[in-house]
Design a protein around this motif. Structure first.
Motif, PDB file in Angstrom:
ATOM      1  N   UNK A 469      20.039  66.932  -9.403  1.00  0.00           N
ATOM      2  CA  UNK A 469      19.389  65.998 -10.331  1.00  0.00           C
ATOM      3  C   UNK A 469      20.278  64.794 -10.599  1.00  0.00           C
ATOM      4  N   UNK A 470      21.581  65.009 -10.693  1.00  0.00           N
ATOM      5  CA  UNK A 470      22.494  63.890 -10.916  1.00  0.00           C
ATOM      6  C   UNK A 470      22.489  62.950  -9.721  1.00  0.00           C
ATOM      7  N   UNK A 471      22.473  63.492  -8.498  1.00  0.00           N
ATOM      8  CA  UNK A 471      22.416  62.652  -7.300  1.00  0.00           C
ATOM      9  C   UNK A 471      21.129  61.840  -7.267  1.00  0.00           C
ATOM     10  N   UNK A 472      20.008  62.449  -7.623  1.00  0.00           N
ATOM     11  CA  UNK A 472      18.726  61.738  -7.651  1.00  0.00           C
ATOM     12  C   UNK A 472      18.736  60.652  -8.715  1.00  0.00           C
ATOM     13  N   UNK A 473      19.355  60.951  -9.866  1.00  0.00           N
ATOM     14  CA  UNK A 473      19.459  59.932 -10.922  1.00  0.00           C
ATOM     15  C   UNK A 473      20.262  58.736 -10.447  1.00  0.00           C
ATOM     16  N   UNK A 474      21.386  58.985  -9.774  1.00  0.00           N
ATOM     17  CA  UNK A 474      22.185  57.885  -9.244  1.00  0.00           C
ATOM     18  C   UNK A 474      21.357  57.037  -8.275  1.00  0.00           C
ATOM     19  N   UNK A 475      20.654  57.688  -7.368  1.00  0.00           N
ATOM     20  CA  UNK A 475      19.890  56.973  -6.357  1.00  0.00           C
ATOM     21  C   UNK A 475      18.822  56.096  -6.989  1.00  0.00           C
ATOM     22  N   UNK A 476      18.021  56.660  -7.889  1.00  0.00           N
ATOM     23  CA  UNK A 476      16.961  55.890  -8.546  1.00  0.00           C
ATOM     24  C   UNK A 476      17.542  54.837  -9.477  1.00  0.00           C
ATOM     25  N   UNK A 477      18.654  55.165 -10.090  1.00  0.00           N
ATOM     26  CA  UNK A 477      19.278  54.227 -11.020  1.00  0.00           C
ATOM     27  C   UNK A 477      19.717  52.955 -10.293  1.00  0.00           C
ATOM     28  N   UNK A 478      20.339  53.116  -9.128  1.00  0.00           N
ATOM     29  CA  UNK A 478      20.804  51.949  -8.382  1.00  0.00           C
ATOM     30  C   UNK A 478      19.644  51.177  -7.759  1.00  0.00           C
ATOM     31  N   UNK A 479      18.605  51.851  -7.346  1.00  0.00           N
ATOM     32  CA  UNK A 479      17.463  51.165  -6.756  1.00  0.00           C
ATOM     33  C   UNK A 479      16.778  50.249  -7.756  1.00  0.00           C
ATOM     34  N   UNK A 480      16.742  50.655  -9.013  1.00  0.00           N
ATOM     35  CA  UNK A 480      16.021  49.890 -10.033  1.00  0.00           C
ATOM     36  C   UNK A 480      16.915  48.932 -10.801  1.00  0.00           C
TER      37      UNK A 480
END
Length: 603
Positions: A469-480
């Motif tokens: 979940x932390x990895x997914x948060x990082x990915x979506x966080x940087x994309x947006x």
């Protein structure tokens, strides 16, 4: 006459012969006889040893006996412990120290519980408590109250409800306890236990286990929550999980029973819990034992209207908060909430809330349970919110969150409650998963979730799904955040004001959230805590044995965002996954490596 003279002459000869026995012969016999007597006394009466030697030796023996007794109890050597206890009892007969008394009588209870006697152990232990209470001086009021409470709990635990009720009435009538902060707390818990025991079948859900967990888990305000000691030299005590307690043999009201001061040399006692010495702050003022609130009393006298909606919600409450489920039958429900035990428990619990925090906090959970079953939902929430303002303890915040889930669901307030819990206990995985669920439903911001997960990672070694979940948060966080990281600046390097002003676009590679000192310290700490070569080697061995590569894959995905795709942990895990032909985890890590989001460069 002649015969009489002859007899008297023979007696004189015998006496003369006895007198002629040399003193050397006496010296040779007396020591053996004396030694035999001493050996016989030592075997028949162990406490005789304490009288031998000088006073310094006797004091030394007494000082060593408590340690020997504790060691024997730890090893469960009940036979030898009983003998040592007998000697200790004889040697400290006039010692009224609460600490010493607790050691002796708890040891006695343990020995009785493990004895093979055919007597009714519950009655014998009740008499031991009588003797114990009688040995406590009136100046040690806190210790006396505590032992009395333990005795009543013992009666309730063994379904001796008549004895428990009589002892509780005696406790309430004892004016020595009227101003003690814990008096209302203990009395409230006693009536709560009596009420639960009386209506155990009605309050037990149909699918409940046979071991009656709903009563054994009552409110977590068992004795370990109530475990508190009197301050200073007054006492040394700790109420251990649902230990027994009873009334003072001098003042108790027992129909047809007398307080028996039983000799401990005959049998013994059990207490499976260790004695912990604590001290509590001195309280100068506390509520009267018989103080009442007219408003609260009125709400109890009026009774509660049966509400099927509330009953249905309570039946679905978290078992930790409410293990007792109210009945769906209106008549049975009214009988339960109008019972005298219920009203007395609520009354004394309410009064306990006026006491200092270390006393009122243990009363919160059982009081909330009683108020919820009685339909006083708003009052229960108010009580919990007030406690949250007074203390920084996880229990009231957890109760508040569970109640808000069912009765006052508001995404912002509920998320704030979860955050409060994690700030107190970052290891609480259940609360963190609830925040993750709220984030998936767009009820919670992703940047706040990253912060909460970071708190959890700091305090524990998370499960694989948390790393994922932390990895997914990082990915979506940087994309947006691409637009937010761009800034437009006026470029006036030409110096020619006639020319049109030019602008430059600057790109900030690190989001503002990660520029704080806190995140920099986290990243450095995680290098050794979670991404060290030693940790990687351990995880690799576990993965080879179990064939499960998810932990390494998800952690490497997080590391690629924090430290970059060329970070040592990431490249090694990437190579392991590539060689293991594990397509799923390999693709997951490869996807995250493509996002060039290196936040920190510690090389």
């Amino acid at each position: 006459m002649v015969e009489t003279e002859e007899k008297s002459g023979k007696c004189e000869e015998i006496k003369l012969k006895r007198r002629r026995v040399s003193s050397s012969e006496i010296d040779s016999v007396a020591p053996d006889t004396q030694k035999y007597k001493r050996v016989h006394l030592c075997r028949a009466k162990p406490s005789y040893l304490l009288s031998l030697g000088n006073n310094e030796s006797r004091s030394e023996y007494l000082n060593r006996l408590p340690g020997i007794l504790r060691e024997l109890l730890r090893r469960r050597n009940w036979s030898d412990a009983s003998r040592v206890l007998s000697v200790l009892m004889k040697g400290t007969m006039n010692d009224h120290c609460p600490k010493m008394n607790r050691l002796k009588y708890e040891a006695h209870i343990q020995i009785v519980n493990h004895s093979e006697t055919q007597k009714k152990k519950a009655d014998e232990i009740g008499r031991i408590y009588d003797t114990w209470i009688g040995q406590i001086g009136k100046q040690h009021k806190k210790e006396r109250l505590l032992v009395w409470y333990e005795q009543i709990c013992h009666f309730i635990e063994h379904e001796m409800h008549t004895d428990a009720k009589s002892a509780a009435i005696s406790l309430m009538q004892n004016r020595d306890f009227g101003m003690l902060p814990r008096a209302n707390l203990f009395i409230g818990i006693i009536f709560y236990k009596l009420w639960c025991s009386k209506f155990s079948k009605e309050l037990q859900p149909e699918e409940a286990d046979d071991d009656n967990k709903s009563l054994s888990n009552m409110s977590e305000s068992k004795s370990n929550s109530l475990a508190e000691c009197s301050g200073g030299d007054d006492s040394a005590c700790s109420v251990a999980s649902e230990v027994s307690a009873r009334k003072d043999s001098e003042t108790s009201v027992m129909n047809g029973k007398k307080g028996s001061h039983l000799s401990i040399s005959d049998s013994g006692t059990k207490m499976d819990t260790k004695v912990k010495l604590k001290s509590t702050p001195h309280v100068t003022t506390s509520p009267q034992l018989y103080a009442t609130s007219e408003e609260n009393e009125g709400s109890l006298r009026d009774g509660v209207e049966f509400d099927p909606t509330v009953i249905s919600i309570l039946g679905d409450m978290d078992p930790w908060l409410l293990p007792l489920k109210p009945p769906k039958d209106p008549d049975c429900y009214n009988r339960i909430v109008n019972d005298s035990y219920y009203k007395d428990a609520v009354k004394h619990m309410r009064q306990t809330l006026q006491s200092p925090c270390h006393v009122s906090l243990p009363a919160l959970h059982p009081l909330v349970q009683l108020l919820l079953i009685g339909g006083h939902v708003d009052e229960a929430m108010k009580v919990v919110e007030e406690m949250c303002k007074k203390v920084q303890d996880i229990k009231p915040f957890r109760i508040k969150a569970l109640m808000m889930e069912k009765f006052h669901r508001n995404s912002d307030m509920l998320a704030k409650s979860y955050e409060d819990i994690l700030k107190i206990d970052p290891c609480c995985i259940t609360t963190l998963k609830k925040l993750i669920g709220m984030c998936i439903e767009d009820e919670y911001s992703r940047d706040s979730l990253i912060e909460m997960i970071a708190l959890h990672v700091e305090a524990s070694f998370p499960e694989p799904e948390i790393w994922k979940e932390l990895a997914s948060c990082f990915s979506l966080f940087f994309e947006n955040l691409d637009e937010d990281r761009m800034s437009v600046c006026l470029d006036d390097r030409s110096g020619d004001k006639r020319n049109q002003q030019s602008y430059s676009v600057r790109y900030n590679p690190t989001p503002k959230m990660f520029t704080s000192k806190l995140w920099a310290l986290r990243a450095k700490c995680w290098l050794n805590r979670h991404f060290s070569p030693e940790m990687l080697e351990t995880e690799k061995k576990n993965s080879i044995v179990t064939g499960d590569w998810e932990m390494m894959s998800y952690k490497a995905a997080c590391a690629s965002h924090i430290y970059g795709r060329d970070f040592g942990y990431v490249t090694k895990v990437y190579g392991f996954l590539k060689n293991s032909n594990n397509v799923e985890f390999f693709n997951f890590l490869r996807e995250h490596r493509r996002n060039w989001n290196k936040i920190y460069n510690f090389e």
